[in-house]
Design an enzyme around this catalytic site. Structure first.
Site, mmCIF file in Angstrom:
data_model
loop_
_atom_site.group_PDB
_atom_site.id
_atom_site.type_symbol
_atom_site.label_atom_id
_atom_site.label_comp_id
_atom_site.label_asym_id
_atom_site.label_seq_id
_atom_site.Cartn_x
_atom_site.Cartn_y
_atom_site.Cartn_z
ATOM 1 N N HIS A 175 0.822 -1.227 0.000
ATOM 2 C CA HIS A 175 0.000 0.000 0.000
ATOM 3 C C HIS A 175 0.850 1.269 0.000
ATOM 4 O O HIS A 175 0.339 2.355 -0.277
ATOM 5 C CB HIS A 175 -0.942 0.031 1.207
ATOM 6 C CG HIS A 175 -1.953 -1.063 1.213
ATOM 7 N ND1 HIS A 175 -2.867 -1.236 0.200
ATOM 8 C CD2 HIS A 175 -2.189 -2.078 2.103
ATOM 9 C CE1 HIS A 175 -3.623 -2.297 0.462
ATOM 10 N NE2 HIS A 175 -3.229 -2.826 1.602
ATOM 11 N N ASP A 205 -2.381 -10.590 -2.465
ATOM 12 C CA ASP A 205 -2.995 -10.155 -1.206
ATOM 13 C C ASP A 205 -4.483 -9.870 -1.456
ATOM 14 O O ASP A 205 -4.872 -9.477 -2.559
ATOM 15 C CB ASP A 205 -2.282 -8.888 -0.714
ATOM 16 C CG ASP A 205 -2.705 -8.467 0.688
ATOM 17 O OD1 ASP A 205 -1.953 -8.748 1.637
ATOM 18 O OD2 ASP A 205 -3.790 -7.848 0.830
ATOM 19 N N ASP A 257 -4.161 -13.202 3.290
ATOM 20 C CA ASP A 257 -5.445 -12.786 3.883
ATOM 21 C C ASP A 257 -6.670 -13.169 3.050
ATOM 22 O O ASP A 257 -7.780 -12.766 3.383
ATOM 23 C CB ASP A 257 -5.448 -11.290 4.244
ATOM 24 C CG ASP A 257 -4.799 -10.406 3.199
ATOM 25 O OD1 ASP A 257 -4.444 -10.904 2.118
ATOM 26 O OD2 ASP A 257 -4.650 -9.200 3.487
ATOM 27 N N HIS A 316 -6.133 -7.417 -0.458
ATOM 28 C CA HIS A 316 -6.336 -5.987 -0.718
ATOM 29 C C HIS A 316 -5.534 -5.547 -1.943
ATOM 30 O O HIS A 316 -4.421 -6.032 -2.165
ATOM 31 C CB HIS A 316 -5.888 -5.166 0.497
ATOM 32 C CG HIS A 316 -6.547 -5.550 1.784
ATOM 33 N ND1 HIS A 316 -6.009 -6.487 2.644
ATOM 34 C CD2 HIS A 316 -7.700 -5.123 2.353
ATOM 35 C CE1 HIS A 316 -6.806 -6.618 3.698
ATOM 36 N NE2 HIS A 316 -7.842 -5.810 3.549
#
Ligand code: OKP
Ligand code: ZN
Length: 343
Positions: free
Chosen positions: A160, A196, A285, A198
């Site tokens: 991120h 991931d 995740d 996200h």
């Protein structure tokens, strides 16, 4: 497969995060790395080695000098201002506000260099994030020297983090730093596949206008999930990078059965691109019991994920990103690595 890890990465130890309108216990905690390390050792994945030192250059090849300086000097300013706990930003220069000139006040700087209020900075954040980046660089170097694969047990994660901001538990973009290092050491094309849950907004933005780094990401639909403001299917790169970014946003509740079809699609892009190296932004995740995520992978599915990645047939650097179901994290992570090695 060798694992790279340094104890320095444990020194970033956030107590809280702001989410759901509350000050909650942090989820991106040192025990995440400890359990992965323990499982790597128990299951005999391979040697665990310490990161080499690479100096300040590789991090600054990706991140803006003022941002690195901000992180490096942050704790001195923060504690000098009499602040005692970990730091949270709370004001951002969005739209009609000006990011530049950067404010002088520490609260202004926090907002200038961040994307959310869920990512506290503590006394040791800079050194842990630096060690995490050097872990990624060392894993890249192992593969550059001829290993088929290597695992950088990165923590804090990176995907991120942008050129000049932190957020989503990330400070330095480990995958981007490793990709750039490989480019600087002879590689012509590097691909980053982000699995991931996200979207890897930082990695995408860093390479959005470049064709020498292919960025592929499979993730929860950003209309429903963090980071909310990037990761849609129509983001495919710009200028020289047109066509070299690809996103597969998927609905909450996605299972391995559906995900694996999309992964095959992404793999075809890799086969066409023919990268010298593949970097996998390895979030764990997508797991069904992840406390903050909504996909439904079972532990075994991570093995199949690793196996499919091996079919791409490219020297591969695995870099850990997210994954918060701490009890299962080691199993899920090592399943990917073993799936790859057996494939
Ligand atoms: C980092 B990585 C939960 C809020 C979570 C931040 C998520 C960051 C994920 N209520 N917000 O990509 O795993
Ligand atoms: Zn994640």
């Amino acid at each position: 497969m060798k694992t790279v890890f340094s104890d320095l990465q444990l020194s970033h130890s956030p107590k809280h995060e702001i989410s759901d309108g509350e000050l909650k216990p942090a989820v991106e905690i040192p025990s995440r790395a400890e359990i992965v390390l323990k499982t790597v050792q128990e299951r005999g994945v391979g040697d665990v080695v310490s990161p080499e030192t690479f100096g300040a250059r590789p991090v600054r090849r990706i991140h803006a000098p003022d941002y690195v300086d901000f992180l490096e000097s942050f704790w001195g300013h923060w504690s000098g201002a009499g602040r005692k706990g970990e730091a949270f930003p709370f004001v951002w220069p969005i739209r009609s506000l000006r990011p530049d000139p950067a404010p002088a006040h520490i609260d202004g700087l926090l907002g200038r260099y961040s994307m959310d209020a869920g990512t506290p900075i503590g006394e040791h954040t800079y050194s842990a994030a630096t060690a995490s980046a050097h872990t990624a660089l060392t894993a890249a170097k192992l593969v550059h020297e001829g290993e088929r694969s290597a695992f950088g047990l990165c923590r804090p994660p990176g995907h991120h983090a942008g050129i000049d901001f932190f957020g989503g538990y990330c400070f330095f973009n480990n995958a981007a730093i490793a990709a750039q290092w490989l480019r600087d050491h002879g590689a012509t094309r590097v691909a980053i596949l982000d699995v991931d849950y996200h979207h890897g907004n930082g990695t995408q933005a860093i390479f959005y206008e470049r064709s020498d780094i292919l960025f592929l990401s499979i993730h929860a639909d950003p209309t429903q999930e963090y980071p909310y403001f990037l990761g849609h299917a129509d983001e495919t790169g710009e200028h020289a990078g047109t066509g070299f970014t690809r996103n597969w946003p998927l609905p909450i509740g996605t299972t391995w059965e559906k995900y694996s079809e999309v992964l095959d699609d992404a793999s075809r892009w890799l086969l066409v691109y023919r990268p010298d190296y593949l970097i996998v932004s390895l979030g764990l995740d997508c797991f069904e019991h992840d406390p903050i995520s909504g996909f439904r992978f079972k532990s075994d599915d991570f093995f199949w994920l690793g196996q499919r990645l091996s079919y791409v047939g490219v020297p591969t650097v695995f870099l850990m990103e997210g994954g918060y179901a701490v009890d299962a994290l080691g199993t899920n992570c090592v399943n990917v690595l073993e799936g790859f090695e057996g494939g």
